[in-house]
Design a protein around this motif. Structure first.
Motif, PDB file in Angstrom:
ATOM      1  N   ASN A  31      48.008  34.164  41.751  1.00  0.00           N
ATOM      2  CA  ASN A  31      48.398  35.227  41.079  1.00  0.00           C
ATOM      3  C   ASN A  31      47.664  36.388  40.353  1.00  0.00           C
ATOM      4  O   ASN A  31      48.381  37.405  39.887  1.00  0.00           O
ATOM      5  CB  ASN A  31      49.610  34.669  40.047  1.00  0.00           C
ATOM      6  N   GLN A  32      46.431  36.120  40.265  1.00  0.00           N
ATOM      7  CA  GLN A  32      45.601  37.209  39.803  1.00  0.00           C
ATOM      8  C   GLN A  32      44.733  38.141  41.257  1.00  0.00           C
ATOM      9  O   GLN A  32      43.949  38.768  40.898  1.00  0.00           O
ATOM     10  CB  GLN A  32      44.257  36.488  39.249  1.00  0.00           C
ATOM     11  N   LEU A  33      45.407  37.645  42.343  1.00  0.00           N
ATOM     12  CA  LEU A  33      44.932  38.202  43.486  1.00  0.00           C
ATOM     13  C   LEU A  33      46.100  38.958  44.101  1.00  0.00           C
ATOM     14  O   LEU A  33      47.277  38.720  43.807  1.00  0.00           O
ATOM     15  CB  LEU A  33      44.393  37.341  44.518  1.00  0.00           C
ATOM     16  N   SER A  34      45.374  40.038  44.749  1.00  0.00           N
ATOM     17  CA  SER A  34      46.501  41.102  45.645  1.00  0.00           C
ATOM     18  C   SER A  34      47.220  40.275  46.963  1.00  0.00           C
ATOM     19  O   SER A  34      46.438  39.176  47.329  1.00  0.00           O
ATOM     20  CB  SER A  34      45.909  42.382  46.062  1.00  0.00           C
ATOM     21  N   GLY A  35      48.176  40.609  47.546  1.00  0.00           N
ATOM     22  CA  GLY A  35      48.697  40.012  48.807  1.00  0.00           C
ATOM     23  C   GLY A  35      47.617  39.804  49.827  1.00  0.00           C
ATOM     24  O   GLY A  35      47.229  38.678  50.310  1.00  0.00           O
ATOM     25  N   GLY A  36      46.835  41.050  50.142  1.00  0.00           N
ATOM     26  CA  GLY A  36      45.832  41.009  51.286  1.00  0.00           C
ATOM     27  C   GLY A  36      44.593  39.841  50.539  1.00  0.00           C
ATOM     28  O   GLY A  36      44.355  39.116  51.569  1.00  0.00           O
ATOM     29  N   GLN A  37      44.271  39.844  49.608  1.00  0.00           N
ATOM     30  CA  GLN A  37      43.356  38.998  48.992  1.00  0.00           C
ATOM     31  C   GLN A  37      43.819  37.533  49.126  1.00  0.00           C
ATOM     32  O   GLN A  37      43.156  36.692  49.535  1.00  0.00           O
ATOM     33  CB  GLN A  37      42.807  39.279  47.669  1.00  0.00           C
ATOM     34  N   LEU A  39      46.223  26.194  41.317  1.00  0.00           N
ATOM     35  CA  LEU A  39      44.654  25.962  42.036  1.00  0.00           C
ATOM     36  C   LEU A  39      44.172  27.292  41.997  1.00  0.00           C
ATOM     37  O   LEU A  39      44.878  28.399  42.781  1.00  0.00           O
ATOM     38  CB  LEU A  39      44.665  25.072  43.293  1.00  0.00           C
ATOM     39  N   SER A  40      42.743  27.222  41.906  1.00  0.00           N
ATOM     40  CA  SER A  40      41.861  28.508  42.054  1.00  0.00           C
ATOM     41  C   SER A  40      41.800  28.767  43.436  1.00  0.00           C
ATOM     42  O   SER A  40      42.113  27.656  44.335  1.00  0.00           O
ATOM     43  CB  SER A  40      40.761  28.314  41.489  1.00  0.00           C
ATOM     44  N   ALA A  41      41.308  29.932  43.898  1.00  0.00           N
ATOM     45  CA  ALA A  41      41.123  30.235  45.190  1.00  0.00           C
ATOM     46  C   ALA A  41      40.116  28.993  46.032  1.00  0.00           C
ATOM     47  O   ALA A  41      40.623  28.442  46.962  1.00  0.00           O
ATOM     48  CB  ALA A  41      40.199  31.811  45.444  1.00  0.00           C
ATOM     49  N   ILE A  42      39.176  28.921  45.370  1.00  0.00           N
ATOM     50  CA  ILE A  42      38.455  27.907  45.957  1.00  0.00           C
ATOM     51  C   ILE A  42      38.914  26.507  45.943  1.00  0.00           C
ATOM     52  O   ILE A  42      38.764  25.936  46.969  1.00  0.00           O
ATOM     53  CB  ILE A  42      36.759  27.834  45.119  1.00  0.00           C
ATOM     54  N   ALA A  82      36.362  33.479  43.944  1.00  0.00           N
ATOM     55  CA  ALA A  82      36.376  31.970  44.225  1.00  0.00           C
ATOM     56  C   ALA A  82      37.318  31.381  42.886  1.00  0.00           C
ATOM     57  O   ALA A  82      38.111  30.541  43.137  1.00  0.00           O
ATOM     58  CB  ALA A  82      35.251  31.419  44.410  1.00  0.00           C
ATOM     59  N   SER A  83      36.730  31.852  41.711  1.00  0.00           N
ATOM     60  CA  SER A  83      37.669  31.233  40.606  1.00  0.00           C
ATOM     61  C   SER A  83      38.902  31.778  40.173  1.00  0.00           C
ATOM     62  O   SER A  83      39.623  31.385  39.239  1.00  0.00           O
ATOM     63  CB  SER A  83      36.597  30.831  39.463  1.00  0.00           C
ATOM     64  N   HIS A  84      39.267  32.724  40.817  1.00  0.00           N
ATOM     65  CA  HIS A  84      40.747  33.531  40.560  1.00  0.00           C
ATOM     66  C   HIS A  84      41.730  32.533  41.021  1.00  0.00           C
ATOM     67  O   HIS A  84      41.855  31.801  42.109  1.00  0.00           O
ATOM     68  CB  HIS A  84      40.938  34.747  41.153  1.00  0.00           C
TER      69      HIS A  84
END
Ligand SMILES: Nc1ncnc2c1ncn2[C@@H]1O[C@H](COP(=O)(O)OP(=O)(O)O)[C@@H](O)[C@H]1O
Ligand SMILES: [Mg+2]
Lengths: 236, 387
Positions: free
Chosen positions: A144-150, A102-105, A139-141
């Protein structure tokens, strides 16, 4: 007047391991007021996770009384706990625990889906939470397209989404480097300033010291007050 | 959580893992399409048998004589014709012969018979006339062509009063038969009929070895059969020299054989549907284990047992329904191809299509319940700890 969000009285939990019994929590009493930033610190095996599971209504104590916003959790049947978790607890985990497909949002929307919020409203609320933790542009990432902090920011946004009375964080910086950890701690501080009650569990003294109030846990018992540094060293 | 959201969520998961979804559905796809194909072919052959019964007439008896020492003659035929249970009698004499019109040749089954043959075999004339008893009396060299034969020899020209060569003799075409269709070994259209007496001369035989008897109606078939057998025993002294076959019995047997075959094929295909359901169950179980952590997370943020149960159940149902729909498409496609390439009769049965579709949905529910139940019962703490 200080309002109490949750209170625990004489909570005990033990695990049977064959013949022997491990007393994971030993007659714990704890009160948390609204707007507090409580850190609970203790070494590995001291009962932190057990305590977190009980506070988070993932598990129930053997004995004692646990009142969360007026509900007597220890008397509730298992099947009501899901609703309590959904409405009253925002979980923030060490390993983020986002759903990878699922995406972030969409991840942030999840607690709202289980609450039955309509799609439009849900998206709006989720986006505003992502903005609050400074990651609205991702929001739509996918995770696994985000860093740990994100990813941890997304997880915090998800915890926020249902606007629960308590944000419960278990080692939220445990998987992050020190700079990112500090950023996440700042996000939590900001949320606390806005009025969110936070309970943070950690084994890291430097993190623990950043709370408004720090409690030590050792062998299933809580110790409050005194020099945190000193006592903690003594426990070792 | 409402149903629509659950269904959307299921599609989301299925889209996220297309290959697995396809493999999960494969069993159902194969099951549904084979039910449709096999039943369509089976029912098609049943139907062509049934239409053969109707085209032959249900009150038809075929008598074959194996004893060639005792001659069976036109007088015997006339006596049979007088029986009260018998409407018509037609002696037949058949041979494969070459018919020629100019340079066009057609090798077909030529039957010699009498005027009643038209009624006995339920033939109808599209053009000209059928052979008459006077043609028999004068051994006329006249011929009635089946529709395919007429088409082969004369194309679109009118064959009436034209001549064809049969073994070098000129035969006048007096009529053509209406197209009958049907595919049951002997074609009704790839044929020609000449007067019985002419055929006897042509094929150089004086004996009658086969004749058709038409009973007055289909209820009288058994009486006619008894009366006929008694008469034949009188003529030949025993019942080994001839055989009387009830067309209806033959066709009943054939049609029940082909019905049984259809049921058998459908049954085997249904078993493959169940196997397909077990396939769904297997993969759903694997999926539950693989997604233990996901289940833990969902439960931690407020999913109830019911939510997890419906999520997995709907996934299983959606998978089996999609599989069922693909199976229907594939089944109809294969059936169509079979009909085109083999020329066989197929029957598309809406009820079978609906049945196999419903069955696949039910299979999805039944075999989805166990894994979904397992998923919903996972304890969140343990599920979260799962690596
Ligand atoms: N499911 C369990 N079964 C048996 N013992 C357990 C279980 N969970 C925790 N324990 C025991 O309870 C004690 C406290 O564990 P835990 O709460 O996980 O500590 P911490 O999170 O502080 O490392 C430990 O001694 C641990 O071995
Ligand atoms: Mg722990």
């Amino acid at each position: 007047m200080i309002e109490t969000v949750m209170s625990m009285n004489n909570i005990s939990k033990s695990y049977k391991m064959g013949e022997s019994t491990v007393q994971a929590l030993d007659h714990i009493s704890l009160t948390v007021s609204r707007g507090d930033f409580l850190t609970i610190v203790g070494p590995s095996g001291s009962g932190k996770s057990t305590l977190m599971n009980i506070i988070g209504c993932l598990d129930q104590s053997d004995t004692g009384e646990y009142i969360l916003e007026g509900d007597e959790i220890n008397k509730l049947k298992d099947r009501y706990l899901a609703t309590i978790r959904n409405k009253k607890i925002g979980f923030i985990f060490q390993n983020f625990n986002l759903l990878g497909k699922l995406s972030a949002i969409e991840n942030v929307e999840l607690p709202l889906i289980y609450r039955g919020v309509k799609a439009n409203e849900r998206k709006e609320m989720a986006l505003s939470c992502l903005n609050q933790v400074g990651i609205g542009d991702r929001a739509s990432h996918l995770p696994n397209q985000l860093s740990g902090g994100q990813q941890q920011r997304v997880a915090i946004a998800r915890a926020l989404a249902g606007n629960p009375p308590i944000l419960l964080a278990d080692e939220p910086t445990g998987a992050l480097d020190s700079r990112t950890s500090q950023e996440i701690m700042e996000v939590l501080h900001n949320l606390n300033k806005k009025g969110h009650t936070i309970i943070l569990i950690t084994h890291d003294l430097n993190v623990a010291k950043q709370g408004k109030r720090t409690i030590r846990i050792s062998d299933g018992k809580l110790y409050e007050g005194g020099d945190v540094n000193h006592e903690f060293v003594n426990i070792h | 959580m409402n149903l629509l959201t659950s269904i959307k969520m299921a599609f989301r998961t299925i889209r996220g893992n297309k290959i697995r979804a396809f493999l999960t559905m494969l069993g159902i796809i194969i099951g549904v399409s084979s039910v449709i194909v096999l039943v369509a072919i089976g029912q098609g052959s049943s139907q062509s048998v049934t239409s053969s019964i109707n085209s032959l007439g249900t009150n038809l008896l075929t008598v074959s004589i194996s004893d060639t020492d005792t001659p069976f003659t036109q007088d015997n035929i006339d006596e049979i014709k007088k029986m009260n249970t018998v409407k018509n009698v037609s002696p037949v004499l058949s041979s494969r012969l070459s018919l020629k019109n100019g340079s066009t040749t057609s090798t077909i089954n030529v039957t010699g018979s009498n005027a009643s043959y038209k009624s006995v075999r339920k033939l109808s004339i599209s053009n000209g006339r059928f052979i008459s008893d006077i043609d028999l009396d004068y051994r006329q060299k006249v011929i009635v062509l089946g529709s395919t034969t007429a088409q082969t020899l004369f194309g679109n020209k009118n064959p009436i009063n034209q001549y064809v060569l049969v073994n070098g003799d000129r035969y006048k075409v007096i009529g053509t038969l209406t197209y009958k269709g049907g595919s049951n070994g002997q074609s009704n259209d790839d044929t020609a009929i000449i007067p019985f007496t002419t055929a006897q001369r042509l094929m150089q035989t004086t004996h009658i070895t086969q004749f058709y008897v038409q009973a007055t109606n289909s209820n009288m078939v058994n009486f006619a059969m008894n009366q006929l057998s008694r008469y034949m025993i009188q003529v030949y002294g025993d019942s080994d020299s001839f055989s009387v076959v009830n067309q209806q019995d033959v066709m009943n047997t054939m049609s029940s054989v082909s019905d049984t075959l259809t049921m058998l094929l459908g049954g085997i295909a249904s078993i493959s549907l169940i196997v397909g359901g077990i396939g769904i169950m297997n993969i759903m179980f694997v999926s539950v284990t693989e997604r233990t952590r996901e289940i833990g997370i969902r439960k931690a943020i407020g999913a109830k047992r019911k939510d997890i149960l419906t999520q997995f159940l709907i996934e299983a149902i959606v998978l089996s329904i999609i599989g069922g729909l693909i199976g229907i498409g594939l089944g109809l496609g294969i059936t169509k191809l079979y009909a085109i390439f083999s020329g066989g009769t197929v029957v598309y049965s809406l009820s079978i299509i609906l049945y196999s579709f419903l069955f696949s949905a039910i299979v999805g529910i039944i075999f989805g319940v166990f894994p979904a139940n397992k998923a919903s019962k996972l304890r969140p703490i343990e599920a979260l700890r799962f690596e």
